[in-house]
Design an enzyme around this catalytic site. Structure first.
Site, PDB file in Angstrom:
ATOM      1  N   LYS A 294      -4.369  48.554  23.878  1.00 62.26           N
ATOM      2  CA  LYS A 294      -3.763  49.364  22.817  1.00 62.26           C
ATOM      3  C   LYS A 294      -3.541  50.790  23.292  1.00 62.26           C
ATOM      4  CE  LYS A 294      -5.412  46.945  18.672  1.00 62.26           C
ATOM      5  NZ  LYS A 294      -5.975  45.761  19.297  1.00 62.26           N
TER       6      LYS A 294
ATOM      7  N   ARG B  39       2.660  37.564  20.224  1.00 64.58           N
ATOM      8  CA  ARG B  39       2.511  36.170  19.800  1.00 64.58           C
ATOM      9  C   ARG B  39       3.178  35.980  18.445  1.00 64.58           C
ATOM     10  NH1 ARG B  39      -1.568  36.771  15.958  1.00 64.58           N
ATOM     11  NH2 ARG B  39      -2.960  38.528  16.292  1.00 64.58           N
TER      12      ARG B  39
ATOM     13  N   GLU C 164      -8.338  57.218  16.797  1.00 61.65           N
ATOM     14  CA  GLU C 164      -7.100  57.758  16.260  1.00 61.65           C
ATOM     15  C   GLU C 164      -7.321  58.281  14.845  1.00 61.65           C
ATOM     16  OE1 GLU C 164      -4.886  53.748  14.576  1.00 61.65           O
ATOM     17  OE2 GLU C 164      -4.444  54.397  16.605  1.00 61.65           O
TER      18      GLU C 164
END
Length: 662
Positions: free
Chosen positions: A119, A295, A203
């Site tokens: 990420k 996916r 974050e």
């Protein structure tokens, strides 16, 4: 198009494996399944043309063993491997191994996966390409002191997230510096166990955000498109509960801007096949890249229902080298109607959504129609295993607009009945009836803030209780009619007048005593020790509904009974009643209030106490892992620990005593 492969191995299980096999069958492709010891009799195994065992029940002993899966592909003569979602679907090493084995991987190439698998790396790449990202820390240095300083610099509240994770695992909201260290340790442990990597990123946490994602597709010819959005803001502990499309929040301008950002994200990664670009959306419409899931998503059916596409077929065609259709590349297809998906789970909302397991003694799901789709991996008689996600089915409802789609969903849920492990169906019914949901006001933290609004209260619905008693009395009377003997009659006839029948009902923790006189649909009822008599007349149970006159009111209530259980809908809520024994037995668990029991089978991952320790009521003593989630088990009362009867890494059965208090 003729596919360059005639058989596809599905490297997954459950409803997604069944769904992929159905598409392959329609396309004339041979399907090959793999299964663990726990899934020997699973539906995907029964549906496939061939199936191969790959190991023990735990995922790491079976569905995560890439070598065993590739050996099954070789033995079955597969030409391609479809990873479904979860397990190995976003593992670049597996995608690479499939390609090296000379097979087609139905998904993005390993190189693209590696760029998005972290990420942190994906977030930096998106920022470089002009895709909006949330401020935070994505560095490789994972020194706890450095992370604490970075957290202070970012400011609170902030989100700790597993860099290689998904599905809400390894994630915590931290609202102050004093909470950071404990939250970081828990996230690292959870991420290491679930993904094999404890790297974290930090974050800024956007208050009251919405979660909106865009379905993208890329082909081997350099084209990337999006297929509109799905809103997934209805979440509990970062796990999606309800998904819908179109989003009731987006304006046409915001949809255009987010769609363009999603395509830019896909092109930055040279993306191929199906993927999902996920965004956090602030109340003011500001949107920020979260991640790109490499996916097919669990919620893909709502996209299919509104666009008339089969995304699995598109995956197979792209994997075979076919370009995306010219129509799709020229313009984003217009959505037709509104679709909503809910996930029916074996879990107990009243007990903190504790996952359930065991045999599905009775399972009724809505009949498929143009308005309702059911994706399930189990049928009545199957077992919900402790080793995997406890999903029973996905229920998808479609209609011309959102209001009508919600009505379709309400009807579909009323047709869902589960006996065996507890289910969340009553919770889902309260959810879709809630004003915040109907008015599209739910953000991704709403359920966690206001969960009690969606759970049953302590007040008894007397009308539902009376209806349940009538339904059980009707069943008893019908059984008596089969036997013509006067001794089998249930009307309580006596020379001196009718004798009241005694019936005990259990609903949640409440036990009711019902006294009833009458027979064959005409009854007088008294609940508990109340003096008021309720008159039920002309009661009939047919076509899934109980019709009667109750105290002069004509009622028709949806009702469903199996064995000694009956479910009644009243005021848009489901009420479940069990016929209980006349006498109560004291169980060992009731008598042993000084013991901490395992609520279900699972593995102990952490013991946070020792003999002689003083503990407060509610203190976390043991952390267990079961059904892909961690459960914090708390002290039943304040006291001193007398014995710890379990250790980290140990597998325990349900109701095993873990800790004893003096």
């Amino acid at each position: 198009m003729n596919f360059p492969f005639d058989s596809v191995l599905v490297a997954n299980r459950g409803e997604i494996a069944c769904r992929i096999i159905r598409t392959q069958r329609r396309l004339g492709l041979r399907s090959i399944a793999v299964y663990s010891e726990a899934d020997r009799d699973a539906q995907h195994v029964r549906m496939a043309d061939a199936a191969f065992p790959i190991g023990g029940p735990r995922p790491q002993d079976s569905y995560l063993r890439s070598a065993a899966i590739l050996e099954a592909a070789r033995a079955g003569g597969a030409g391609a491997v479809h990873p479904g979602y979860g397990f190995l679907s976003e593992n670049p090493d597996f995608a690479e191994a499939v390609a090296q084995a000379g097979l087609v991987f139905v998904g993005p190439p390993a190189a693209s996966m590696r760029r998005m698998g972290s990420k942190a790396g994906a977030k930096q790449l998106m920022a470089d390409r002009g895709v909006p990202v949330v401020p935070g820390y994505t560095g490789e240095n994972q020194d706890p002191g450095l992370l604490a300083r970075e957290a202070a610099s970012i400011g609170f509240p902030l989100m700790i997230k597993a860099a290689y994770g998904g599905g809400g695992k390894g994630m915590r909201i931290v609202r102050g510096a004093g909470e950071f260290e404990a939250a970081l340790t828990a996230c690292q442990r959870e991420a290491q166990g679930a993904f094999g990597n404890a790297r974290m990123l930090l974050e800024r946490y956007i208050e009251q955000p919405r979660h909106i994602e865009f379905q993208i597709f890329g082909d081997a010819h350099g084209h990337v498109i999006h297929l509109n959005e799905r809103e997934c803001s209805v979440q509990r502990r970062y796990q999606k509960v309800l998904e819908e499309t179109p989003s009731p929040f987006l304006t046409p301008a915001l949809r255009t801007a987010m769609g363009a950002a999603a395509i830019a994200a896909g092109k930055a990664l040279d993306y191929r096949n199906a993927g999902t670009v996920e965004f956090i959306v602030a109340p003011d419409g500001g949107f920020y890249f979260m991640e790109l899931n490499a996916r097919l998503q669990v919620e893909h059916p709502v996209t299919e229902m509104t666009l008339g596409l089969d995304l699995v077929e598109m995956q197979l065609r792209v994997a075979a080298g076919e370009p995306l259709s010219a129509d799709l590349m020229q313009r984003t297809p217009a959505q037709h109607g509104h679709a909503i998906e809910l996930r029916l789970y074996a879990e107990d909302p009243a007990q903190g959504f504790l996952p359930g397991s065991g045999r599905l003694d009775h399972l009724a799901l809505p009949a498929p129609s143009p308005h309702v789709r059911v994706d399930a991996g189990v049928i009545e008689g199957d077992t919900v295993s402790i080793h995997y996600d406890p999903m029973i089915a996905k229920i998808i409802a479609w209609d011309l607009d959102r209001e009508r789609a919600l009505a379709r969903m309400r009807e579909a849920l009323a047709d869902c009945h589960v006996r065996g492990p507890k289910s969340n169906v009553a919770f889902l019914e309260r959810l879709i009836a809630h004003p915040a949901l109907r008015e599209a006001r739910i953000d991704s933290g709403y359920l966690d803030r206001a969960l009690n609004e969606f759970l049953p209260g302590d007040a008894l619905d007397e009308t539902a209780a009376q209806a349940a008693a009538v339904a059980l009395l009707l069943k008893q009377d019908a059984e008596a009619v089969v036997d013509p003997s006067p001794w089998a009659r249930c009307d309580g006839w006596r020379l001196q007048g009718a004798e009241a029948r005694e019936l005990f009902l259990q609903t949640g923790a409440r036990r009711l005593r019902v006294l009833a006189t009458g027979f064959d649909g005409d009854y007088d009822l008294r609940l508990d020790d109340a003096t008021r008599v309720h008159a039920a007349r002309g009661a009939r149970l047919a076509d899934g509904a109980l019709s009667l006159h109750l105290d002069g009111r004509a009622l028709r209530l949806p009702a469903h009974g199996t064995g000694a259980s009956v479910e009644v809908h009243h005021d848009v809520q489901r009420h479940t009643f069990e016929r209980a024994a006349a006498y109560l037995a004291t169980t060992q668990a009731d008598a042993d209030a000084s013991a901490l029991h395992a609520p279900m089978p699972g593995r102990v991952v952490l013991v946070q106490t020792q003999p002689g320790a003083a503990v407060d009521a509610g203190s976390v003593l043991v952390v267990m892992e079961a059904m892909k989630m961690e459960l914090a088990l708390r002290a039943p009362r304040a006291g001193t620990v007398a014995a710890v009867q379990v250790s980290a890494g140990e597998f325990v059965e349900a109701d095993a005593v873990l800790v004893r208090l003096d």
